[in-house]
Motif scaffolding. Sequence first.
Motif, short mmCIF file in Angstrom:
data_model
loop_
_atom_site.label_atom_id
_atom_site.label_comp_id
_atom_site.label_asym_id
_atom_site.label_seq_id
_atom_site.Cartn_x
_atom_site.Cartn_y
_atom_site.Cartn_z
N ARG A 170 -4.09 -0.76 -2.67
CA ARG A 170 -4.15 -1.43 -3.97
C ARG A 170 -5.51 -1.28 -4.64
O ARG A 170 -5.59 -1.25 -5.87
CB ARG A 170 -3.85 -2.92 -3.78
CG ARG A 170 -2.48 -3.24 -3.26
CD ARG A 170 -1.40 -3.17 -4.30
NE ARG A 170 -1.54 -4.20 -5.30
CZ ARG A 170 -0.66 -4.38 -6.29
NH1 ARG A 170 0.38 -3.59 -6.39
NH2 ARG A 170 -0.85 -5.32 -7.19
N ALA A 171 -6.59 -1.19 -3.84
CA ALA A 171 -7.93 -1.27 -4.42
C ALA A 171 -8.49 0.08 -4.83
O ALA A 171 -9.14 0.20 -5.88
CB ALA A 171 -8.87 -1.95 -3.43
N PHE A 172 -8.23 1.11 -4.03
CA PHE A 172 -8.88 2.39 -4.27
C PHE A 172 -8.03 3.28 -5.19
O PHE A 172 -6.79 3.18 -5.20
CB PHE A 172 -9.14 3.11 -2.96
CG PHE A 172 -10.14 2.41 -2.08
CD1 PHE A 172 -11.49 2.43 -2.40
CD2 PHE A 172 -9.73 1.72 -0.94
CE1 PHE A 172 -12.42 1.77 -1.60
CE2 PHE A 172 -10.64 1.07 -0.14
CZ PHE A 172 -11.99 1.08 -0.47
N ALA A 173 -8.71 4.12 -5.94
CA ALA A 173 -8.03 5.04 -6.84
C ALA A 173 -7.16 6.02 -6.03
O ALA A 173 -7.37 6.23 -4.83
CB ALA A 173 -9.05 5.81 -7.68
N GLU A 174 -6.19 6.60 -6.71
CA GLU A 174 -5.23 7.50 -6.06
C GLU A 174 -5.95 8.66 -5.38
O GLU A 174 -6.81 9.32 -5.96
CB GLU A 174 -4.26 8.03 -7.11
CG GLU A 174 -3.14 8.87 -6.56
CD GLU A 174 -2.11 8.05 -5.82
OE1 GLU A 174 -1.39 8.64 -4.99
OE2 GLU A 174 -2.02 6.83 -6.06
#
Length: 540
Positions: A339-343
């Motif tokens: 949920r927190a880190f970019a793709e």
Amino acid sequence: MGNEQKQENLNNQNIQEQEPKQMMPYVDNQDMKERATRFGTGGFAAIIYAVVTTICLYKNAYGIMTVLFAAATIGFLYYVCSHAPQSKAYDNREDKTSNPHTMIYYIGILLLGVSIFLTGDRFLIACNYIGIYLLSMTVFFTCFCDAEKWGVGKYIRAVIGTVFSPLGYLFRGFSDCYVYVRQREKKKSKAIYVLVGVLIALPFLVLMLIVLSEADAIFKYIVDRSIGNLQLSGNLAGFVMMLVAVFVTVYGIFCKMVIQPPKIDCEEKRMVEPMIGITFCGLLTALYAVFAIIQILSPFLGKQMLPAGYSYSEYARQGFFQLLFVAAVNLVIVLVCNRAFAESRVLRTILTIMCGCTYVMIGSSAVRMLMYIRAYHLTYLRVLVLFGLLVLVVLFTGTIIYLYKNTFPLMKYMIVACGGLYIAFALSHPDTYIACYNLACARADVQTWMAEDVDTDDMEIRLIDLMQYDLQAGSADRTPAVFEFLEWAQARGIWTDENDDEAQSLLTYHSNLCTSRRGIRTFNVSTYRGKTALENYLEN
């Protein structure tokens, strides 16, 4: 000029006097109308639900009336959700395409109510009531909020916030009822007078029921059989207090959903640089991979890699809870990182490997626990641990799907899948199977001792030490298995003395469990089966 000035002052005075009469009633009437409408939608439903709940559950936590309580819960939820304009399930809503699917939650509530009626296991009973509450909150969230967009953390926040919501609306039920009565008086409706008459009649009905019960023994017997242990003359105050508490709580939660439903920001915020997650998760995954290889080589393939002086039971006991803790932490790490880190494909691959390593840890934990059970038999905690491992497998499966498909309804999957597993677990009566398994092991031990010509007194002492937990612990669910074992043991010369302390202690303990519930209202399948087993033993 003087007359004109006087006329102007008189006009200004009339305007000032008329303005409050024109404006204030409009504001008050609007608020009063909303409060009356709200009470008309949820107030009467909450009163009926509180009455039914109190009749069903007052001093009767696990009788047959819990099925009616579950049905009343479903009826209340369905009514308020379909009649409140703020609900997505509102009957008069023009858009019917997005009607929330809540039937599966209703089925779950009913099954939990049935499970309470079928068991005497206090732990399961408490968990079932918690499950009914959580499923009820899920219905409310589905109908009044955008719950389909929530994650696990947001759902937990909403549940915790709703637990305390009745405190903010503690007296709203009574004030809204007063407003509703005033509004109905203006419309000259006679329905409110019927309600007042019923409320006035209730204490007199109770009083006359008590007096007439004392006047005729047959009538008293019928009343006692009908209401079980609900002694009206001694518990009327407690009955009323529970009724008021249920009404205040239920109507407070309804007001929370209608006035100020949980609004949790569901916007995706995946802006953190993925390299941080790749580094952090990569290091952990490398450690997990080494550990997983060791687990595969030792318990799974039967390699004798134990340190000197370790038995398999000690090995299992030492590492189980640590592995369970790591598996639970890994689930949180995977969810938060996703949920927190970019793709990032690299991060997704690392998280997938982490999930795979966690599967190995869960498998290792299960093998360790099974080895420990083989050595020391079953306890309730060990069964719960195995069930928890199964739940973790289901949760990680949904998490892996969510890693590759962000539109996957992970929260709904967790509720439905884990709820379904728990309902199946509750309906299986685990306490019964724990007793059956342990007593079967005791039978095997007795057969071995008899083959070795062990003295009967010695066998009795060994059995008491070995089976103390299984014979005089647990719920009424295990009573039939206990007395079946006792008959089997006595047929082999064990505990045959009529004054044997162990046999008398068993009779006292299980008699208290199974014979204290009388009457139609408190009927429970588990205690009835236990009472039947006890009576059959005494007859033989």
